[in-house]
Enzyme design. Structure first.
Site: not given
Length: 384
Positions: A36, A275
């Site tokens: 999965k 940033y």
């Protein structure tokens, strides 16, 4: 490297891990490889052929869409088991393809009966019992209702498995709860048998339970994280290794993740980098721009904390992790140039960046980090 980054899968590690698990679990226990979440980030299309090559013939997924990807990746027939989501139409598709699936409520059982009759074929189901995790599964009363329906429709239902999921076998703190779950499971199994319904597989164990609770191995174990070279928790590993004279980890990591330097820049002391104002250069430094970021699975929580390998040196991620880029301090790396290899996960010379290093910095589980690796990253198989 044409791509911004590349995930490598070590075939020798796959062979090692499967051999170890088969030897430890024994011939009487079927291993279902859990693939999965894009095979825990390793890539379904790339890992399934490797698992198949080394003797795996049973696969567990969560979504029906994953089951189809496994189905299409196999070179010969194998068992595929959907543990989670199927819409009504997918129940029909699963029956048509011989794909097995969990039944954890009466609604899904009704769909299974409906489409099995329509297709004139048997629905191959695993009855999931609710034993105390309180997530999915039939409680004792619902099981009795299901048994009645199954017996009335015996011509179109095949009970392949009777299963449950244990609530945290990787931690000793859950021991009492798990013992209670096993008792409830066995009691419900008796109810099933008393009605003449005998499943081919009894299964409750994931990777952790298969090692911590040997009696929980039963007929089949659903092994995920250990196939990829990781222990479910440090507790499970310590419990295993403490009984061994050889203290070497028997599992090998399959996955490596590399990128390259995209640009190099000199930054003067006193300048902010990236940033905001989270990183201020204390001296003149040299930075490298690397074209991966949180959109590829390199977590934003690694801002000013992450480490990579460049030129045989451990280098710090500085500033905020961007959507598509990270900035790295390479002031101490001699002769670095654009195009040089950047190791995000894996080895370079004698140094290694482990997934566990991400976990310790970001507080994410190994599972999370692997599952977040973008499916857009190219994956390729290597031998080392």
């Amino acid at each position: 490297m044409i791509n911004n980054s590349l995930i490598t899968l070590n075939e020798n590690a796959v062979e090692n891990n499967i051999a170890f698990l088969k030897k430890k679990l024994g011939d009487k226990v079927k291993i279902s490889a859990v693939v999965k979440a894009n095979a825990y980030g390793h890539g379904i299309e790339q890992i399934v052929p490797l698992f198949e090559k080394y003797g795996i013939d049973h696969y567990s997924v969560f979504y029906y869409s994953e089951a189809i990807r496994v189905f299409d990746s196999l070179s010969k027939p194998a068992t595929i088991m959907v543990m989670g989501w199927l819409c009504e139409e997918s129940v029909r598709g699963a029956i048509a393809r011989g794909i097995e699936f969990f039944v954890f409520n009466i609604e899904r059982l009704n769909f299974a009966i409906k489409y099995a009759k329509e297709l004139n074929s048997k629905a191959k189901i695993h009855i999931e019992a609710e034993t105390g995790m309180n997530r999915s599964g039939l409680n004792a009363d619902e099981l009795k209702n299901a048994i009645t329906k199954i017996k009335e429709n015996a011509d179109c239902i095949e009970i392949v498995g009777f299963c449950t999921h244990l609530a945290g076998a990787e931690s000793i703190s859950n021991h009492v709860r798990i013992q209670s779950q096993l008792k409830k499971y066995n009691k419900m199994l008796v109810t099933l048998g008393a009605n003449g319904l005998i499943p081919k597989y009894r299964h409750v164990a994931n990777s952790a339970a298969a090692f911590v609770y040997p009696k929980a191995r039963m007929d089949l174990v659903r092994i995920g994280i250990m196939l990829y070279g990781f222990w479910s928790s440090s507790e499970v590993y310590v419990q295993y290794i403490n009984h061994k004279n050889n203290k070497i980890n028997p599992l090998k990591r399959i996955l490596g993740w590399n990128s390259q330097i995209m640009a190099i820049k000199k930054v003067k002391s006193g300048e902010f980098i990236g940033y905001g104002i989270s990183y201020l250069a204390q001296t003149d430094i040299i930075t490298a721009l690397v074209p991966i970021g949180y959109s590829f699975g390199y977590s934003r929580s690694l801002s000013n904390k992450g480490r990579v390998l460049i030129g045989g040196q451990r280098c710090s991620v500085i500033g905020v992790v961007n959507m598509n880029m990270i900035i790295v301090d390479i002031s101490h790396v001699d002769n670095a140039k654009v195009g040089d290899e950047v190791v995000l996960i894996g080895k370079q010379n004698d140094l290694e960046i482990k997934v566990s290093a991400f976990s310790e910095i970001s507080n994410e589980l190994n599972y999370e980090i692997l599952a977040h690796l973008s499916e857009s990253i190219v994956r390729t198989v290597i031998k080392q």
